[in-house]
Motif scaffolding. Structure first.
Motif, mmCIF file in Angstrom:
data_model
loop_
_atom_site.group_PDB
_atom_site.id
_atom_site.type_symbol
_atom_site.label_atom_id
_atom_site.label_comp_id
_atom_site.label_asym_id
_atom_site.label_seq_id
_atom_site.Cartn_x
_atom_site.Cartn_y
_atom_site.Cartn_z
ATOM 1 N N TYR A 129 15.879 9.558 15.113
ATOM 2 C CA TYR A 129 16.315 8.280 14.554
ATOM 3 C C TYR A 129 17.210 8.506 13.335
ATOM 4 N N ALA A 130 16.779 9.418 12.452
ATOM 5 C CA ALA A 130 17.531 9.673 11.228
ATOM 6 C C ALA A 130 18.919 10.223 11.539
ATOM 7 N N SER A 133 21.116 7.273 12.911
ATOM 8 C CA SER A 133 21.482 6.377 11.815
ATOM 9 C C SER A 133 22.587 6.992 10.958
ATOM 10 N N LEU A 146 18.625 2.949 18.428
ATOM 11 C CA LEU A 146 17.621 3.119 17.389
ATOM 12 C C LEU A 146 16.434 2.215 17.699
ATOM 13 N N SER A 149 12.632 -0.606 13.643
ATOM 14 C CA SER A 149 12.085 -0.205 12.356
ATOM 15 C C SER A 149 12.866 0.938 11.717
ATOM 16 N N SER A 150 13.638 1.682 12.505
ATOM 17 C CA SER A 150 14.386 2.809 11.956
ATOM 18 C C SER A 150 15.828 2.451 11.614
ATOM 19 N N GLU A 196 8.009 11.466 10.536
ATOM 20 C CA GLU A 196 8.205 10.021 10.489
ATOM 21 C C GLU A 196 9.625 9.644 10.888
ATOM 22 N N THR A 197 10.605 10.525 10.608
ATOM 23 C CA THR A 197 11.984 10.232 10.999
ATOM 24 C C THR A 197 12.148 10.252 12.507
ATOM 25 N N ALA A 200 9.067 6.690 13.559
ATOM 26 C CA ALA A 200 8.812 5.729 12.490
ATOM 27 C C ALA A 200 7.847 4.646 12.929
ATOM 28 N N ASP A 201 7.948 4.183 14.164
ATOM 29 C CA ASP A 201 7.097 3.088 14.631
ATOM 30 C C ASP A 201 5.639 3.519 14.723
ATOM 31 N N ARG A 262 7.325 -0.355 20.026
ATOM 32 C CA ARG A 262 8.565 -0.110 19.305
ATOM 33 C C ARG A 262 9.633 -0.932 20.016
#
Length: 295
Positions: A129-130, A133, A146, A149-150, A196-197, A200-201, A262
């Protein structure tokens, strides 16, 4: 002078009336009068004579009319040329996605899109996700997938609600005789966790349901490694349903109570200003995968 003032002038000539020109152009009569007055002031001569029957061109106005028409015709030609270039349906689109979208959706998206637009090339970038983004924000990709939440401050179009499941070793004996798993049942288990990256969900669900301090002995970065450790009996995990479509390991899975999801979406830095080829793919994805109704 602007194209709008030229359009006002041409329309007044064609209608012989400020009022009728205003109606056609969806302007107020005062706006039309102001546009003509501004033209006359800038030119230094009158364009119309005004009488009870309406308006008529002055001698100066008659001489000016062919040039105004030429400007407006040139603008129309320009707009048609731009539309023609868009209509060529050629280009290159860079797409960022995370693992489960890559394995479950992207081959189908690429094949179906190429059937419709064979001259538009898709470049694919897979990451967390990171990563996605970052790529969107820095122009490395044009659009990306994505979770809601991310996405942070990136605009995102929700497409698909993907249930979160509790994944346990094959033959795992639940404490409660129910077809679902609760946070209370999970709180004493060892978890196989990801960054978490990456998830995240899942991290949000765990924090919201009292699982923020569970024992985590295994920290991995990809879905397959996570499930491999679970299959070996080293712990349990929470995983999106879409991920489990690709897993070759023998494990059991349970929906969770409370239900958790998610939301997967398509994101772009500015969805209202996409290059033509990018816009075509963006719309194609929405048409093919959007199942979430607007609120």
């Amino acid at each position: 002078m602007t194209l709008l003032s030229y359009q006002v002038f041409q329309t007044v000539v064609g209608q012989g009336s400020f009022q009728k020109a205003a109606e056609i152009l969806n302007l107020t009569p005062s706006a039309v009068s102001h546009a003509i007055a501004s033209m006359e002031q800038e030119l230094g001569f009158s364009l119309f004579t005004r009488n009870k029957a309406g308006v008529a061109l002055t001698n100066y106005g008659e001489h000016l009319l062919p040039y105004v028409n030429a400007v407006l015709n040139s603008d129309e030609s320009l707009q048609q040329a731009i539309a023609g270039l868009n209509g060529l349906k050629m280009g290159n689109v860079k797409v960022g996605c995370f693992s489960s979208v890559c394995t479950n959706w992207m081959t189908d998206i690429i094949h179906s899109f190429h059937q419709r637009y064979p001259d538009i090339n898709i470049e694919l970038y897979q990451g967390t996700y990171a990563d996605v983004s970052y790529w969107i924000k820095n122009g490395i990709v044009d659009i990306g997938f994505l979770s809601l939440s991310s996405a942070g401050d990136l605009p995102i179009e929700p497409l698909y609600r993907d249930p979160l499941l509790c994944v346990v070793p094959k033959g795992y004996r639940k404490r409660e005789d129910t077809p679902y798993m609760t946070p209370d049942e999970m709180k004493d288990e060892v978890f196989v966790s990801q960054m978490e990256t990456t998830d995240a969900d899942i991290a949000i669900f765990m924090k919201q349901n009292g699982l923020g301090n569970v024992r985590m002995d295994y920290h991995v970065v990809d879905d397959l490694s996570t499930i491999a450790l679970v299959a070996a009996g080293l712990g349990i995990c929470i995983m999106p349903e879409l991920v489990m479509n690709d897993i070759p390991y023998a494990v059991d899975r349970y929906p969770m109570m409370p239900e958790a999801y998610r939301v997967i979406g398509i994101s772009a830095l500015n969805p209202n200003f996409l290059a033509p080829a990018v816009k075509m793919l963006y719309q194609h994805v929405i048409e093919k995968y959007k199942i979430i109704e607007e609120a």
